[in-house]
Design a protein around this motif. Structure first.
Motif, PDB file in Angstrom:
ATOM      1  N   GLY A 177       0.779  -1.241   0.000  1.00 20.09           N
ATOM      2  CA  GLY A 177       0.000   0.000   0.000  1.00 20.09           C
ATOM      3  C   GLY A 177       0.805   1.283   0.000  1.00 20.09           C
ATOM      4  N   THR A 203      -0.723   3.869  -2.454  1.00 19.00           N
ATOM      5  CA  THR A 203      -2.017   4.347  -1.962  1.00 19.00           C
ATOM      6  C   THR A 203      -1.819   5.283  -0.776  1.00 19.00           C
ATOM      7  N   ASP A 256      -5.564   8.201  -9.015  1.00 18.72           N
ATOM      8  CA  ASP A 256      -4.922   7.235  -8.121  1.00 18.72           C
ATOM      9  C   ASP A 256      -3.472   7.019  -8.511  1.00 18.72           C
ATOM     10  N   LYS A 262      -4.087  -1.086   5.794  1.00 12.38           N
ATOM     11  CA  LYS A 262      -5.206  -1.966   5.400  1.00 12.38           C
ATOM     12  C   LYS A 262      -5.954  -2.511   6.618  1.00 12.38           C
ATOM     13  N   SER A 264      -5.802   2.986   7.378  1.00  8.87           N
ATOM     14  CA  SER A 264      -6.310   2.442   6.129  1.00  8.87           C
ATOM     15  C   SER A 264      -6.079   3.496   5.058  1.00  8.87           C
ATOM     16  N   LYS A 320      -6.889   3.160   2.225  1.00  3.44           N
ATOM     17  CA  LYS A 320      -8.057   3.135   1.353  1.00  3.44           C
ATOM     18  C   LYS A 320      -9.129   4.098   1.857  1.00  3.44           C
TER      19      LYS A 320
END
Ligand code: GDP
Ligand code: MG
Length: 596
Positions: free
Chosen positions: A16, A19, A38, A132, A162, A164
């Motif tokens: 990640g 991200t 992204d 995550k 996270s 995300k």
């Protein structure tokens, strides 16, 4: 300088990193929502698709703490793959700290450990991030334990996030400011700036990425590259904020770009130290290492008239890839091509894919090889990576080949088969280390040449995707290497020749013979396919004869259909290569030479 932080993010692939970088950029308002996409830092299509970072990117973020203090955060992106570890090193040299990202569901992996060791070599302060945590399989407590036992870092300092959903991102930013140290350096000392990256821009020429260690640099200064011994005049310098933002100066502790009339990245050495021509530093920044090509392969155009296009494409790629080397090569089977040097297998893959995709070239790529170091009977030495340069074996006194230290992390249940795989690939020693009750780290010293052929694939298969692999080169060791030729109807086809340890010569020859026997269509006579070391045959396959009359199945007198078929057959022949009396389709070269 108190309000600058220079840091990078290190992680195992897929944990990640990109991200998280995206979230940090957004949180600092680095780009407007409209411009955001992204994986902001992954610039090439291949990077986005494969989810790996090849070319590092750098960005300066403006961050305001809760109590209103402003900071400049320089996020230096590092490539996530072992092939590019020398680039990782240079990026680390530009930083004081690093975020070390661990996937909450996967835990610590081989590249996490390898990157940690690198970061410690450069004295970086580390801030662990557990990413995550939104996943159902996330196990934050277990990962904290691994951060303690595998990485030796303070498990309670780790920040659960996270990337995300954005949970915990504010804590990461606060952690960067609170836990990572500010840069040091004297802005009045003679200039020392580290070039840690460079890329080619078609309007501006080469844009250098630098970390100023000591001193101050201004536009119109004449800079001197201490290793490559070149001088350039600075046209412009400034910050990377998704566009180039010019500044009046860059001084100790700062990270930024320089435009100075450099035409190609091949003209400079990344890792070099820049100083001022008229007030030079006495010594360059220590720790400089040249990029070293360790995997070599010949690249040929599928059709010989595409050779000029291939040459142009390589020139273009090299402008932006200082680690790629290439020189003319030729093959009786495939005509003119290039012998290329790569940092590793992934680098080869990336170059190959870019040639095919961005330049639309059909390619035949010979089996990758390492470089062997030979001592000849007359006591001279010779480095050989290309089978076509192999000397007469009777002149060879001794040979050495490059070894690596491989680190493999796997669930405990796979230890037996993985040890066996290492031994099959000529591992000389394996040591085992329990990271946790059910996760084992195997370190193995083995020849680099052995991981080039069917190693990755088998490891993935054996461990059902749960194995992670990393390596560092160690040294050259004695070996018994031979050149194997593949003969089609008694004629050697040079593109298939390869260099290999004597013990592995036969299995690989058999593999090629069998693949070729399938890829070459039947002829009207029997065709032997043989593998040979010098005059002795070590493997063999046979293509049985076949009477080929394409018009036989046509009844009656449909002349036009008959003509069309004959025409088609002729065209098919055009895509064949003639070897003595045998036709080898181009596709055979592609399919047989595919490494895995
Ligand atoms: P990198 O290889 O370390 O740069 O990893 P990426 O940032 O490309 O992420 C790898 C994959 O994990 C991508 O599919 C991401 O969408 C996903 N991912 C990254 N962070 C998170 C997270 O916090 N939660 C979840 N569920 N997925 C994430
Ligand atoms: Mg990435």
């Amino acid at each position: 300088m108190k309000h600058i932080r220079n840091f990078c993010i290190i992680a195992h692939i897929d944990h990640g990193k990109s991200t998280l970088a995206d979230r940090l950029i957004q949180a600092c308002g680095g780009v407007t929502q409209r411009d955001f996409h992204d994986q902001m830092l992954d610039s090439m299509d291949i990077e986005r698709e494969r989810g790996i970072t090849i070319k590092s990117n750098t960005v300066t973020l403006a961050y305001k703490t809760a109590d209103g203090q402003e900071y400049l955060l320089n996020l230096i992106d590092t490539p996530g793959h072992v092939d590019f570890s020398h680039e990782v090193r240079r990026s680390l040299m530009a930083c004081e700290g690093a975020l070390i990202v661990v996937d909450a569901s996967q835990g610590v992996e081989a590249q996490t450990v390898a990157n940690l060791y690198l970061a410690l070599e450069y004295d970086l302060t580390l801030l662990p991030v557990i990413n995550k945590i939104d996943l159902p399989a996330a196990d934050v407590d277990r990962v904290r334990e691994e951060i303690d036992s595998d990485l030796g870092l303070d498990p309670f300092a780790a920040i659960p996030v996270s990337a995300k959903t954005g949970v915990g991102i504010d804590k990461v930013l606060a952690g960067i400011v609170d836990h990572l140290p500010p840069p040091k350096g004297d802005p009045n000392a003679p200039l020392k700036a580290l070039v840690f990256d460079a890329h080619f821009d078609k309007f501006r020429g080469v844009i250098l990425q630098c970390r100023v260690m000591e001193g101050t640099l201004k536009p119109r200064d004449v800079i001197h590259f201490m290793h490559s011994d070149h001088d350039y005049k600075v046209d412009e310098l400034g910050y990377n904020q998704f566009k180039l933002v010019p500044k009046p100066q860059l001084s100790a502790g700062e990270v930024g770009y320089i435009v100075a009339g450099v035409k190609s990245v091949q003209d400079i050495e990344i890792g070099d130290t820049i100083t001022l021509l008229d007030n030079p530093a006495s010594e360059p920044i220590p720790g400089y290492q040249e990029a070293k090509q360790v995997v070599f392969s010949s690249v040929y155009p599928m059709s010989t008239d595409e050779y000029p296009d291939l040459a142009k494409a390589l020139d273009k790629l090299a402008i932006n890839d200082a680690a790629l080397t290439y020189e003319k090569d030729s093959s009786a089977a495939l005509g003119f091509g290039f012998r290329c040097g790569f940092l590793g297998l992934l680098h080869l893959d990336v170059v190959q894919e870019r040639l095919q995709r961005e330049f639309n070239l059909g390619l035949v790529i010979s089996a990758p090889s390492v470089q062997y170091c030979l001592t000849l009977k007359d006591e001279s030495t010779l480095n050989v990576d290309n089978p076509s340069n192999w000397p007469d074996p009777s002149n060879i006194e001794s040979a050495t080949e490059p070894y690596i230290k491989a680190t493999i992390i796997i669930p405990e249940e796979f230890v037996g088969p993985v040890m066996e795989l290492c031994r099959e690939h000529r591992s000389e020693s394996q040591t085992m280390n329990y990271l946790t009750a059910d996760r084992v780290e195997i370190t193995s010293e083995m020849p680099l040449g052995e991981v080039l052929f069917e190693f990755y694939g088998k490891l993935k298969m054996i461990t059902r995707g749960y194995g992670s692999f990393d390596y560092t080169p160690i040294e050259y060791r004695p070996t018994d290497v031979v050149k194997v030729d593949i003969l089609v109807n008694k004629e050697p086809v040079d593109a298939f020749s390869y260099l290999v340890h004597r013990d592995k010569a036969r299995t690989r020859a058999l593999h090629y013979c069998e693949q070729l026997a399938e890829a070459i269509p039947r002829h009207q006579f029997k065709i032997p396919i043989q593998g040979a070391i010098g005059g002795s045959i070590i493997a063999r396959a046979t293509i049985q004869p076949y009477r080929k009359d394409v018009t036989a199945k046509l009844y009656g007198g449909d002349v036009t259909r008959k003509k069309k078929l004959l025409e088609k057959q002729k065209k098919g022949k055009a895509k064949m290569k003639q070897f003595g009396s045998v036709n080898i389709p181009q596709e055979a070269f592609v399919s047989v030479l595919r490494a895995e």
